[in-house]
Design a protein around this motif. Sequence first.
Motif, PDB file in Angstrom:
ATOM      1  N   GLY A 266      20.741 -59.789  51.197  1.00  0.00           N
ATOM      2  CA  GLY A 266      19.442 -59.504  51.788  1.00  0.00           C
ATOM      3  C   GLY A 266      18.649 -60.767  52.101  1.00  0.00           C
ATOM      4  N   MET A 267      19.016 -61.873  51.433  1.00  0.00           N
ATOM      5  CA  MET A 267      18.276 -63.126  51.655  1.00  0.00           C
ATOM      6  C   MET A 267      18.676 -63.787  52.978  1.00  0.00           C
ATOM      7  SD  MET A 267      16.185 -63.483  49.171  1.00  0.00           S
ATOM      8  CE  MET A 267      15.751 -64.900  48.199  1.00  0.00           C
ATOM      9  N   GLN A 268      19.693 -63.214  53.639  1.00  0.00           N
ATOM     10  CA  GLN A 268      20.071 -63.760  54.956  1.00  0.00           C
ATOM     11  C   GLN A 268      18.899 -63.713  55.928  1.00  0.00           C
ATOM     12  OE1 GLN A 268      21.386 -61.198  53.391  1.00  0.00           O
ATOM     13  NE2 GLN A 268      23.613 -61.325  53.273  1.00  0.00           N
ATOM     14  N   VAL A 269      17.930 -62.865  55.597  1.00  0.00           N
ATOM     15  CA  VAL A 269      16.777 -62.715  56.478  1.00  0.00           C
ATOM     16  C   VAL A 269      16.010 -64.033  56.632  1.00  0.00           C
ATOM     17  CG1 VAL A 269      15.083 -62.032  54.732  1.00  0.00           C
ATOM     18  CG2 VAL A 269      14.909 -61.147  57.048  1.00  0.00           C
ATOM     19  N   TRP A 270      16.116 -64.908  55.660  1.00  0.00           N
ATOM     20  CA  TRP A 270      15.378 -66.174  55.751  1.00  0.00           C
ATOM     21  C   TRP A 270      15.873 -67.031  56.906  1.00  0.00           C
ATOM     22  CZ3 TRP A 270      10.830 -67.448  53.942  1.00  0.00           C
ATOM     23  CH2 TRP A 270      10.318 -66.715  52.878  1.00  0.00           C
ATOM     24  N   ASP A 271      17.186 -66.964  57.179  1.00  0.00           N
ATOM     25  CA  ASP A 271      17.710 -67.699  58.349  1.00  0.00           C
ATOM     26  C   ASP A 271      17.025 -67.191  59.613  1.00  0.00           C
ATOM     27  OD1 ASP A 271      19.548 -69.232  56.897  1.00  0.00           O
ATOM     28  OD2 ASP A 271      20.953 -67.552  56.823  1.00  0.00           O
ATOM     29  N   HIS A 272      16.836 -65.869  59.647  1.00  0.00           N
ATOM     30  CA  HIS A 272      16.184 -65.268  60.808  1.00  0.00           C
ATOM     31  C   HIS A 272      14.712 -65.689  60.871  1.00  0.00           C
ATOM     32  CE1 HIS A 272      14.767 -62.294  63.671  1.00  0.00           C
ATOM     33  NE2 HIS A 272      13.888 -61.890  62.780  1.00  0.00           N
ATOM     34  N   ILE A 273      14.043 -65.662  59.715  1.00  0.00           N
ATOM     35  CA  ILE A 273      12.602 -65.966  59.692  1.00  0.00           C
ATOM     36  C   ILE A 273      12.333 -67.379  60.217  1.00  0.00           C
ATOM     37  CG2 ILE A 273      10.667 -66.441  58.127  1.00  0.00           C
ATOM     38  CD1 ILE A 273      11.562 -63.995  56.503  1.00  0.00           C
TER      39      ILE A 273
END
Lengths: 374, 252
Positions: A266-273
């Motif tokens: 779920g922390m993959q979202v940081w790459d997106h952010i």
Amino acid sequence: MTTQVQSGGMVNTTLMGGGALLVVGLGLALANLMTGGHASFNSGSDGVTWGLPVVNYVFFALTSTGLTLVASLALTFGNKAFYPIAKRCVFLSLITLVAGFASLALELGHPFRMLFAVPLNFQVNSPLNWMGVFYAVFLVLGVLKFMKLHASDWDSDTSKQVGLAALVTECLAGGMLGMAFGAMAMRPMWYGTLVPLYFLLTAACTGGAFALLMTYLTYGSESAMPEKVRALVQGPLPAALAAVLGFTILVMGYQTVIGLWSNADGMQVWDHIVSTPWFWIEAGALVAAFYLLVSRSSLMVAAMLIILGLFINRYEFVIGGQLVPLFKGTWVAGMISYTPSITEWMLTVMAFGIVLAGWAFGEKAFNLSDAPKE
Amino acid sequence: MAKWGMVIDLEKCTGCQACSTACQMENNRLPGENYQDVLFYKEGKQPNPTLSWFPRPCMHCEEPSCMHVCPTKATFKTEDGVVLIDWNKCIGCKYCMIACPYGVRFYTDEKPLHEPNIKAVFKGEGDLSWNPPYKGPQQDATHGVGIQPNGVVSKCTFCYHKISKAPKGTPDLDESNPALVEFVPACVRTCAPKARYFGDLDNPKSQVNQLISAKKGVRLLDHTGNKPQVYYLTGSGAAGGAIPSNRSTNKA
């Protein structure tokens, strides 16, 4: 000490502007909701469940907490330098909470059912419940405190006790809002025991920013401010806000690095952010605001930059925790694409309209510049 | 009192989606919103990609986080271990959808997941979200059974309208037993390769209990502490059905 009630400044302009935002935002949102229901939102079971209306709620509810913290500096902790803005902060804490509740109410499936279903079936394990209880209790205590201040009762035991109780409930409410996210172990983007503390820290930022901005709007310029107000907005207020903002920038920096570093699901979202321009706008706005606060220049701009940066931050936090879908397989993308609908944006417009128009109304009706006589 | 649970043998599951279709028909669900789904996962890259699949109903957890976060106790656990929603209490805050680690809850008052919008063709009467031409069970809002109303959340009920009528003390609801077939959840009853088993997890004589013990049944995301009452038999994993290691699909 007393400060002169200002009839100038930007009160009338803000009243009209905020009123227009409120009418347009609420009107369009209600029209779309009545014709299309919540299908006029872009949130959905397959992706982002809590959309922009919840971001609005978190932003304004925590701003309410922050404004109470600012007001408490004078009313509870006796720092007399903050008296000239204390009554305004108490009033704004009520208005911002109303703005947050309004956005949330239009997001709920059954807002009226909530009024009786929650008290009749109270779930003690639910952070959302306790947050609601504390904010509701604060709403009563805040109104009582404001009535006391409006009756020039600044220092009686009852007034102080009500103020202290309001401060405690606001802190508990903001903390519970943090827990509503922080307790979600299944969503590592949100999970953490210190999320309530992070919420309170950032609440102080937006609370301070609104206190600063509205004080400038009240008088129009520093030259129009009474001496004690000018001393406050050129001294303790920006200093305290800079200190809190500096810690916030540090915390956000660590959050980002930890998010990028971690492989937790779920922390993959940081790459997106960090790949979106909004993240860099947020970072730039907050760093620039910090510089302006420290250098005591363009403080109204600094306040607006903090509000912009923190709103983006609330969006990243609330939406970001949902962008990696929960066990949807290849039916949905690995990263959900979510853009708020016009209806959702209208709720944001409505909430800002409530705050601006509500504050301007308060300035005209309740003499929010009032302070205790020496 | 029974503690109903399910066992899904991933070595037998062919990913045919008959369970999803049966669920859709039984519970008046729309495409993409059926309580039971078989998720497909494509991992790896050409020339050696793997396709695996994963049948996923509601886990009816022993410690359901969805129930604990529900501010009105609309989500509750029955004495026989089934997690249900009382639609008369649900305020549509969707916190349960946030708190469910398995993503098995649905809010219907939103844009259709698939076009054309069938809800617009078969418009619901009163508060109901749509008016399906074929209607499954009787409407039972207090147990979240029937056509989903607007403004509330729904989920798999283990076909509560069926299993709650089963004779007391029954260790397994086996579709091959003519006396019990009407009490079997739709997904279990329709499973062609008989990959699904449904029974009393507290009864040591039940087939589900024995399978979990003999074939080392595992639960999805056990680290969350939710303790699902749906167990998976993984065997060698050679057949294609597999437990995904995480919820993300693109981890290459």
